[in-house]
Design an enzyme around this catalytic site. Structure first.
Site, short mmCIF file in Angstrom:
data_model
loop_
_atom_site.label_atom_id
_atom_site.label_comp_id
_atom_site.label_asym_id
_atom_site.label_seq_id
_atom_site.Cartn_x
_atom_site.Cartn_y
_atom_site.Cartn_z
N ARG A 1 -24.71 -13.05 46.82
CA ARG A 1 -23.30 -12.61 46.96
C ARG A 1 -22.88 -12.57 48.43
O ARG A 1 -22.10 -11.69 48.83
CB ARG A 1 -23.09 -11.23 46.34
CG ARG A 1 -23.40 -11.17 44.88
CD ARG A 1 -22.13 -11.41 44.10
NE ARG A 1 -22.35 -11.27 42.68
CZ ARG A 1 -21.81 -10.32 41.93
NH1 ARG A 1 -21.01 -9.44 42.44
NH2 ARG A 1 -22.03 -10.29 40.65
N ARG B 1 -16.77 -9.44 48.80
CA ARG B 1 -15.90 -8.31 49.17
C ARG B 1 -16.30 -7.53 50.41
O ARG B 1 -15.49 -6.79 50.94
CB ARG B 1 -15.82 -7.34 47.98
CG ARG B 1 -15.08 -7.91 46.82
CD ARG B 1 -15.43 -7.18 45.56
NE ARG B 1 -16.83 -7.40 45.20
CZ ARG B 1 -17.41 -6.89 44.14
NH1 ARG B 1 -16.73 -6.09 43.35
NH2 ARG B 1 -18.67 -7.15 43.87
N ARG C 1 -8.52 -12.54 49.00
CA ARG C 1 -8.52 -12.04 47.62
C ARG C 1 -7.26 -11.22 47.31
O ARG C 1 -6.85 -11.13 46.16
CB ARG C 1 -9.78 -11.21 47.44
CG ARG C 1 -10.01 -10.57 46.11
CD ARG C 1 -10.44 -11.51 45.04
NE ARG C 1 -10.77 -10.71 43.87
CZ ARG C 1 -9.88 -10.20 43.04
NH1 ARG C 1 -8.60 -10.42 43.24
NH2 ARG C 1 -10.26 -9.48 42.00
N ASP D 1 -19.00 -17.99 39.83
CA ASP D 1 -19.56 -16.85 39.11
C ASP D 1 -20.32 -17.36 37.89
O ASP D 1 -20.03 -18.45 37.39
CB ASP D 1 -18.46 -15.88 38.65
CG ASP D 1 -19.05 -14.53 38.28
OD1 ASP D 1 -19.34 -13.74 39.18
OD2 ASP D 1 -19.28 -14.29 37.07
N TYR E 1 -23.27 -10.91 28.04
CA TYR E 1 -21.87 -10.71 28.48
C TYR E 1 -20.90 -11.07 27.35
O TYR E 1 -19.89 -10.39 27.13
CB TYR E 1 -21.55 -11.56 29.71
CG TYR E 1 -21.88 -10.87 31.02
CD1 TYR E 1 -21.17 -9.76 31.45
CD2 TYR E 1 -22.90 -11.34 31.84
CE1 TYR E 1 -21.47 -9.12 32.64
CE2 TYR E 1 -23.20 -10.71 33.03
CZ TYR E 1 -22.48 -9.61 33.43
OH TYR E 1 -22.78 -8.98 34.60
O1 LIG Z 1 -21.68 -15.76 47.70
C1 LIG Z 1 -21.26 -16.65 46.93
O2 LIG Z 1 -20.66 -17.64 47.33
C2 LIG Z 1 -21.45 -16.56 45.42
C3 LIG Z 1 -21.33 -15.16 44.98
C4 LIG Z 1 -21.52 -14.86 43.50
C5 LIG Z 1 -20.54 -14.21 42.71
N1 LIG Z 1 -21.06 -14.02 41.45
C6 LIG Z 1 -22.35 -14.45 41.42
C7 LIG Z 1 -22.63 -15.04 42.68
C8 LIG Z 1 -23.93 -15.71 43.05
C9 LIG Z 1 -24.82 -14.80 43.87
O3 LIG Z 1 -25.18 -13.73 43.34
O4 LIG Z 1 -25.11 -15.14 45.03
C10 LIG Z 1 -23.29 -14.38 40.28
C11 LIG Z 1 -23.14 -13.24 39.34
N2 LIG Z 1 -22.00 -12.79 38.72
C12 LIG Z 1 -22.32 -11.75 37.85
C13 LIG Z 1 -23.72 -11.57 37.87
C14 LIG Z 1 -24.46 -10.55 37.05
C15 LIG Z 1 -24.74 -9.27 37.80
O5 LIG Z 1 -24.18 -9.01 38.88
O6 LIG Z 1 -25.53 -8.49 37.25
C16 LIG Z 1 -24.23 -12.52 38.78
C17 LIG Z 1 -25.64 -12.75 39.10
C18 LIG Z 1 -25.93 -11.99 40.32
C19 LIG Z 1 -27.08 -11.13 40.27
O7 LIG Z 1 -27.76 -10.92 39.26
O8 LIG Z 1 -27.26 -10.60 41.39
C20 LIG Z 1 -21.39 -11.01 36.95
C21 LIG Z 1 -20.32 -10.34 37.72
N3 LIG Z 1 -19.31 -11.04 38.34
C22 LIG Z 1 -18.49 -10.17 38.98
C23 LIG Z 1 -18.92 -8.84 38.67
C24 LIG Z 1 -18.17 -7.60 39.02
C25 LIG Z 1 -18.54 -7.02 40.34
O9 LIG Z 1 -17.84 -6.09 40.72
O10 LIG Z 1 -19.50 -7.45 40.97
C26 LIG Z 1 -20.11 -8.95 37.93
C27 LIG Z 1 -21.06 -7.83 37.47
C28 LIG Z 1 -20.53 -7.05 36.35
C29 LIG Z 1 -21.54 -6.10 35.74
O11 LIG Z 1 -22.21 -6.52 34.80
O12 LIG Z 1 -21.62 -4.98 36.23
C30 LIG Z 1 -17.33 -10.59 39.79
C31 LIG Z 1 -17.65 -11.25 41.08
N4 LIG Z 1 -18.45 -12.39 41.25
C32 LIG Z 1 -18.53 -12.70 42.59
C33 LIG Z 1 -17.69 -11.78 43.28
C34 LIG Z 1 -17.48 -11.75 44.76
C35 LIG Z 1 -18.19 -10.57 45.37
O13 LIG Z 1 -19.35 -10.32 45.00
O14 LIG Z 1 -17.58 -9.87 46.16
C36 LIG Z 1 -17.16 -10.87 42.35
C37 LIG Z 1 -16.20 -9.73 42.59
C38 LIG Z 1 -14.82 -10.19 42.18
C39 LIG Z 1 -13.73 -9.39 42.81
O15 LIG Z 1 -13.42 -8.35 42.26
O16 LIG Z 1 -13.23 -9.84 43.84
C40 LIG Z 1 -19.20 -13.86 43.19
#
Ligand SMILES: O=C(O)CCc1c2[nH]c(c1CC(=O)O)Cc1[nH]c(c(CC(=O)O)c1CCC(=O)O)Cc1[nH]c(c(CC(=O)O)c1CCC(=O)O)Cc1[nH]c(c(CC(=O)O)c1CCC(=O)O)C2
Length: 372
Positions: free
Chosen positions: A36, A40, A49, A85, A163
């Site tokens: 990630r 944010r 964003r 994502d 999910y």
């Molecule tokens: O850095 C990059 O370019 C890619 C970033 C990335 C985002 N999602 C994922 C990646 C790849 C990475 O981890 O590097 C992959 C991902 N999405 C979700 C999961 C499951 C989890 O978190 O348990 C994963 C795998 C990551 C892992 O296991 O570490 C599912 C998910 N997607 C979002 C959320 C909400 C949140 O607030 O984080 C979730 C989790 C929900 C849950 O089950 O609790 C949205 C999201 N995805 C990315 C971002 C950007 C960031 O992290 O800031 C966001 C937030 C969106 C927003 O509100 O702006 C990018």
């Protein structure tokens, strides 16, 4: 726009540390990237964003490329990961996924009973439905100018299935696990649908320019050993085999693959025999224990507690030193044990990246001096 960009003729790679580490080759410093890393915690991301929804960013190749580049332009990271994502696959299968403020992902119509599988667009054309990801990858590979390799990724079948049934995040995954006990056949049917889409998705990412692939089994920890071996592991294994076979058929060079099963220490041995070059580790397992289980040839990635980034810089240095002394500099990629939290100070990320480089370089130089 990037449709005109070449998907074969990319600028030469200037930093191949992560690829070398994934293959177990020697490195002159330990590579580091952060799960990630674009997101944010970066003010420039929050600014962007504030004008677009999350999926508007993801689905716009130009903007996804810009976001992917943000941490690369700020820190001395050794890899970029395409901004996307894991939930784009349920979308490709026809499900609506929304990203709600302070709630995270939400599926207005989750799968409730097996009859709901009929609603899925099972034979979806991955190239068409997820073309924006492949375009973003090609554009980002060119924009990177070979500075660091680009990682592509996907969720693993069980995590995506959970999910799609839970309709969002869940502490227990009890609705999804109920399917495994009540409807095992239909669960396998859904897992097979997901596996086929994931394979095509990962293959197309490599064809578009991804240089490593990570598969996220984020919900491994809510399964017990029996359920994991029955409903998660076979699909993780099929993915690594079929992605490699399909790339070979298309005469495209294979890339190193990383499996990250969060809280999956109870299946490390099985994962180590699943044909992934790299095993991602969360922070709940001791490095020495992971080595004992998996042997010396696989590469590990991780496993710093994401909360360590709240510590003082001095303490962070100590933790980086400790982590490197335990993992060693060979067969190792530094990273957190899960995604970075939104309230982390970017200055601490810079400190961690720089310290991992400095400390590992010193370790390597010291060993070279003593062997010469
Ligand atoms: O850095 C990059 O370019 C890619 C970033 C990335 C985002 N999602 C994922 C990646 C790849 C990475 O981890 O590097 C992959 C991902 N999405 C979700 C999961 C499951 C989890 O978190 O348990 C994963 C795998 C990551 C892992 O296991 O570490 C599912 C998910 N997607 C979002 C959320 C909400 C949140 O607030 O984080 C979730 C989790 C929900 C849950 O089950 O609790 C949205 C999201 N995805 C990315 C971002 C950007 C960031 O992290 O800031 C966001 C937030 C969106 C927003 O509100 O702006 C990018």
């Amino acid at each position: 726009m990037s449709a005109q960009l070449s998907t074969t003729d990319f600028p030469p790679l200037k930093n191949d540390l992560i690829i070398r580490a994934a293959k177990g080759e020697s490195v002159d410093r330990v590579p580091i990237w952060i799960m990630r890393q674009a997101g944010r915690y970066l003010p420039e991301f929050r600014e962007m964003r504030s004008k677009q929804s999350f999926f508007e960013l993801v689905q716009n190749p130009q903007l996804a490329c810009e976001v992917t580049m943000m941490p690369i332009n700020r820190f001395d990271l050794d890899a970029a990961i395409i901004f996307s994502d894991i939930l784009v696959i349920p979308q490709a299968l026809g499900m609506v996924v929304e990203m709600l403020p302070s709630k995270g992902p939400s599926f207005p119509s989750p799968l409730i009973v097996p009859a709901d599988l009929a609603k899925l667009n099972k034979d979806c054309d991955v190239k068409k439905e997820l073309g924006y990801v492949f375009e973003a990858i090609t554009l980002t590979r060119h924009t990177l100018q070979g500075r660091v390799p680009l990682i592509g990724f996907s969720g693993a079948p069980w995590t995506l299935m959970s999910y799609m049934i839970e309709g969002g995040g869940s502490n227990t995954q009890s609705k999804a696990k109920a399917w495994l006990y009540k409807y095992p056949e239909e669960s396998h049917e859904l897992l097979k649908i997901l596996t086929n889409v994931i394979i095509d998705y990962l293959v197309e990412q490599v064809c578009a320019g991804a240089q490593l692939l990570q598969v996220f089994e984020s919900h491994a920890g809510c399964l017990d050993h029996t359920l994991f071996v029955k409903f998660a592991l076979p699909y993780i294994r099929v993915i690594s085999k079929r992605v490699r076979d399909k790339l070979k058929e298309r005469k495209v060079a294979c890339v190193p693959m990383i499996i990250f099963a969060k809280d999956g220490h109870f299946v490390l041995e099985e994962l180590s025999q699943s044909h992934y070059e790299v095993i991602g580790l969360d922070w709940t397992i001791k490095p020495q224990q992971a080595r004992r289980i998996c042997g010396d040839t696989l590469t590990f990635q991780g496993n710093l507690d994401p909360c360590a980034l709240y510590a003082s810089k001095d303490d962070l240095t100590k933790m980086a030193k400790d982590m490197l002394s335990k993992f060693g500099y060979k067969n190792y990629i530094a990273n957190l044990g899960h995604g970075i939290y939104p309230d982390i100070d970017p200055e601490n990320v810079k400190h961690l990246v720089d310290q991992v480089h400095k400390i590992s370089q010193e370790m390597i130089q010291k060993d070279q001096t003593t062997t010469n």
